[in-house]
Design a protein around this motif. Structure first.
Motif, PDB file in Angstrom:
ATOM      1  N   HIS A 279       9.867   4.150  -1.310  1.00  0.00           N
ATOM      2  CA  HIS A 279      11.046   5.040  -1.532  1.00  0.00           C
ATOM      3  C   HIS A 279      11.841   5.443  -2.853  1.00  0.00           C
ATOM      4  N   GLU A 280      11.929   4.024  -3.418  1.00  0.00           N
ATOM      5  CA  GLU A 280      12.578   3.977  -4.457  1.00  0.00           C
ATOM      6  C   GLU A 280      11.786   3.954  -5.864  1.00  0.00           C
ATOM      7  N   ARG A 281      10.681   3.717  -5.739  1.00  0.00           N
ATOM      8  CA  ARG A 281       9.776   3.323  -7.088  1.00  0.00           C
ATOM      9  C   ARG A 281       8.468   4.049  -6.878  1.00  0.00           C
ATOM     10  N   VAL A 282       7.604   4.000  -6.183  1.00  0.00           N
ATOM     11  CA  VAL A 282       6.321   4.716  -6.083  1.00  0.00           C
ATOM     12  C   VAL A 282       5.666   4.216  -4.821  1.00  0.00           C
ATOM     13  N   SER A 283       5.014   5.266  -4.209  1.00  0.00           N
ATOM     14  CA  SER A 283       4.264   5.090  -2.991  1.00  0.00           C
ATOM     15  C   SER A 283       2.765   5.406  -3.340  1.00  0.00           C
ATOM     16  N   ASN A 284       1.883   4.626  -3.206  1.00  0.00           N
ATOM     17  CA  ASN A 284       0.485   4.834  -3.710  1.00  0.00           C
ATOM     18  C   ASN A 284      -0.645   3.869  -2.877  1.00  0.00           C
ATOM     19  N   ASP A 285      -1.901   3.949  -3.328  1.00  0.00           N
ATOM     20  CA  ASP A 285      -2.872   2.734  -2.634  1.00  0.00           C
ATOM     21  C   ASP A 285      -2.320   1.493  -2.678  1.00  0.00           C
ATOM     22  N   SER A 286      -2.041   1.259  -4.039  1.00  0.00           N
ATOM     23  CA  SER A 286      -1.579  -0.168  -4.193  1.00  0.00           C
ATOM     24  C   SER A 286      -0.474  -0.539  -3.311  1.00  0.00           C
ATOM     25  N   THR A 287       0.610   0.103  -3.063  1.00  0.00           N
ATOM     26  CA  THR A 287       1.577  -0.110  -2.141  1.00  0.00           C
ATOM     27  C   THR A 287       0.982  -0.279  -0.809  1.00  0.00           C
ATOM     28  N   TYR A 288       0.127   0.611  -0.411  1.00  0.00           N
ATOM     29  CA  TYR A 288      -0.421   0.371   0.976  1.00  0.00           C
ATOM     30  C   TYR A 288      -1.205  -0.751   1.081  1.00  0.00           C
ATOM     31  N   TRP A 289      -1.725  -1.151   0.045  1.00  0.00           N
ATOM     32  CA  TRP A 289      -3.054  -2.250   0.153  1.00  0.00           C
ATOM     33  C   TRP A 289      -2.315  -3.461   0.652  1.00  0.00           C
ATOM     34  N   LEU A 290      -0.857  -3.743   0.211  1.00  0.00           N
ATOM     35  CA  LEU A 290      -0.292  -5.048   0.355  1.00  0.00           C
ATOM     36  C   LEU A 290      -0.067  -5.080   2.046  1.00  0.00           C
ATOM     37  N   VAL A 291       0.296  -3.835   2.527  1.00  0.00           N
ATOM     38  CA  VAL A 291       0.571  -3.791   4.141  1.00  0.00           C
ATOM     39  C   VAL A 291      -0.972  -4.067   4.723  1.00  0.00           C
ATOM     40  N   PHE A 292      -2.096  -3.435   4.160  1.00  0.00           N
ATOM     41  CA  PHE A 292      -3.374  -3.688   4.551  1.00  0.00           C
ATOM     42  C   PHE A 292      -3.790  -5.213   4.739  1.00  0.00           C
ATOM     43  N   GLU A 293      -3.288  -6.009   3.696  1.00  0.00           N
ATOM     44  CA  GLU A 293      -3.298  -7.235   3.586  1.00  0.00           C
ATOM     45  C   GLU A 293      -2.529  -7.964   4.832  1.00  0.00           C
ATOM     46  N   LEU A 294      -1.477  -7.303   5.251  1.00  0.00           N
ATOM     47  CA  LEU A 294      -0.857  -8.066   6.120  1.00  0.00           C
ATOM     48  C   LEU A 294      -1.394  -7.797   7.473  1.00  0.00           C
ATOM     49  N   LEU A 295      -2.122  -6.706   7.576  1.00  0.00           N
ATOM     50  CA  LEU A 295      -2.875  -6.444   8.865  1.00  0.00           C
ATOM     51  C   LEU A 295      -3.993  -7.356   9.034  1.00  0.00           C
ATOM     52  N   TRP A 296      -4.476  -7.673   8.152  1.00  0.00           N
ATOM     53  CA  TRP A 296      -5.569  -8.461   7.972  1.00  0.00           C
ATOM     54  C   TRP A 296      -5.486  -9.791   8.531  1.00  0.00           C
ATOM     55  N   ARG A 297      -3.997 -10.368   8.050  1.00  0.00           N
ATOM     56  CA  ARG A 297      -3.436 -11.385   8.523  1.00  0.00           C
ATOM     57  C   ARG A 297      -3.155 -11.373  10.073  1.00  0.00           C
ATOM     58  N   ASP A 298      -2.571 -10.380  10.625  1.00  0.00           N
ATOM     59  CA  ASP A 298      -2.347  -9.992  12.054  1.00  0.00           C
ATOM     60  C   ASP A 298      -3.818 -10.102  12.786  1.00  0.00           C
TER      61      ASP A 298
END
Length: 484
Positions: A279-298
């Motif tokens: 919301h404050e900086r940028v939303s792109n594939d890279s920001t999603y990818w960190l959540v994507f990695e958290l989902l692998w952990r889940d």
């Protein structure tokens, strides 16, 4: 009606923020936090099951990280008017004894996914009930709560993509819980106790290696600082997808895994921080990818909750018996010591041994070489990683090893072309040269295959293959060829 006295047993949730067990406990008039250093987590242990072997359970890097994390938790609790009881003993003995000493009504604690962790928890619950104390479990280790999955965890897909699409489409990440106000801690009734020393745990003291990607200091304070540095002070998240396969330096990836796996950072807190960043900086594939990695952990946490001990068998959850696994302790020792004669693999293993850390790219190549090229029992490699890794998590470690070895959540051939990987991700040879200094004078175009150098070139580059640096233990062009 709130209970009069509650105990919080900290496990792999060594934090004050977003900690449901702590929040629920703080409904009581008095709350006594406790942590136990389980002696079964240190020293040599049998792996168990068929074709068992012995290995060191916890190495010096993770032992240091946990001691630092517990020390930091104690300070944070004391800063908030509470305290932390520390014991070196089996939790099923320590926790009920502390609860009985303060006449506690309930013990709140984190529940975990793997069989070994569950066995400890069940032993604690049994003893608590015997002394008339109520055990209260809380699921706090994943991004998505177990109760919020679109289907029961026993029915979730064994394929990551299907799991990811399911939770992204039909589940919601809960908001992080605020820090609670901490009631009085009746620590005087039992004594706070000292942190065990490294030698008391049976591990060596180690210093930070100046070549390390990052000095991983344990504790919630350091974890929060690392998240702030990566996202906000250095603004690196916007390029994470492009840099995540890096090998050198601290900034190519978030490196949050040690704090996540020890519970010093909550994955929901990280998710909320990414949300704010978008919301404050940028939303792109890279920001999603960190959540994507958290989902692998889940995914791996829920997979181990579903399949349990089957993950630790040589044939994995697929029960494969069509792979001819080799038992070769000498070859295993060369791999573990970074003496295979394959520079990219050796660099990865030497970094692990010197720092307790490897990048994801290095891990995949090292694991593939052992499991797919040498065909040595993959569990021995996974157990070695368990010993050495500062960011070890049982589900992620054994789940990823099984995945690479073709006995886990994907049975396809996951064999890596090591030289091609090396040339792609370490094109200038800087990673190999940092960790394999014998090859420091070899030019980049030759450093990943020094066995191809002529005698004249070896003399020119001040390295004699077979003397200064080992000959390759296997012909990579024909992995079935007899080991040298």
């Amino acid at each position: 009606m709130a209970s009069d006295t509650a105990v919080v047993w900290f496990r792999r949730d060594l934090r004050v923020h977003d900690n449901e067990a702590l929040v629920e406990a703080c409904e009581a008039g008095e709350v006594l936090p406790v942590v136990a250093f389980d002696p079964r987590e240190y020293g040599e242990r049998a792996f168990g099951g068929d074709d068992s072997f012995r290995f060191e359970k916890t190495g010096p890097y993770r032992a240091r990280f946990r001691r630092e994390s517990v020390a930091d938790l104690r300070e944070r609790l004391r800063d908030r008017g509470s305290d932390l009881v520390v014991r070196h003993g089996r939790p099923e003995e320590v926790v009920p004894a502390v609860a009985a000493a303060v006449d506690a009504d309930v013990v709140h604690f984190q529940t975990l996914a793997t069989p070994e962790e569950r066995a400890v928890e069940n032993a604690v619950r049994k003893r608590l009930r015997e002394v008339g104390v109520t055990p209260s479990r809380h699921w706090t280790q994943t991004l998505y709560h177990l109760n919020d999955l679109p289907s029961p965890y026993t029915d979730i897909s064994d394929t990551y993509t299907s799991f990811r699409k399911s939770v992204e489409g039909d589940a919601t990440v809960r908001d992080p819980l605020p820090e609670p106000d901490l009631p009085r801690a009746p620590v005087g009734d039992v004594g706070a106790g000292p942190l065990p020393t490294a030698s008391g745990l049976g591990v060596d003291e180690v210093e930070y290696d100046e070549r390390a990607a990052l000095a991983f200091e344990g504790g919630e304070s350091s974890g929060l600082d690392r998240l702030d540095r990566y996202l906000w002070r250095e603004d690196r998240l916007r390029k994470y997808k492009d840099t995540r396969n890096g090998l050198l330096g601290q900034g190519f990836s978030s490196k949050l895994s040690p704090w996540l796996n020890a519970g010093c950072l909550s994955p929901r807190y990280v998710h909320a921080a990414v949300d704010r960043y978008e919301h404050e900086r940028v939303s792109n594939d890279s920001t999603y990818w960190l959540v994507f990695e958290l989902l692998w952990r889940d995914f791996f946490q829920f997979q181990f909750a579903k399949h349990g001990a089957d993950f630790f068998g040589q044939g994995g959850i697929r029960g494969r018996d069509d792979i001819d696994w080799r038992q070769d302790d000498a070859a295993l020792e060369r791999w573990a010591g970074g003496e295979t004669g394959i520079p990219f693999v050796d660099a990865a293993m030497r970094e692990l041994n010197a720092t307790g850390y490897q990048s994801n790219r290095a891990r995949q190549n090292a694991a593939s070489f052992l499991a797919n090229t040498l065909r040595i029992d993959w569990r021995k490699g996974a157990a070695y990683f368990e010993t050495q890794l500062v960011d070890y998590d049982p589900a992620s470690n054994y789940g990823n090893w099984a995945y690479i070895a073709g006995v886990g959540n994907d049975s396809r051939d996951r064999s890596f072309d090591i030289v091609n990987q090396a040339n792609t991700y370490d094109g200038d040879g800087a990673y190999v040269k940092r960790w394999v200094p014998e090859l420091s004078d070899v030019p980049a175009e030759a450093v990943h295959e020094p066995w191809e150098l002529s005698d004249t070139e070896q003399a020119e580059y001040d390295v004699q293959v077979g003397v200064d640096y080992p000959e390759p233990m296997i012909d990579l062009e024909d992995r079935h060829r007899t080991l040298r």
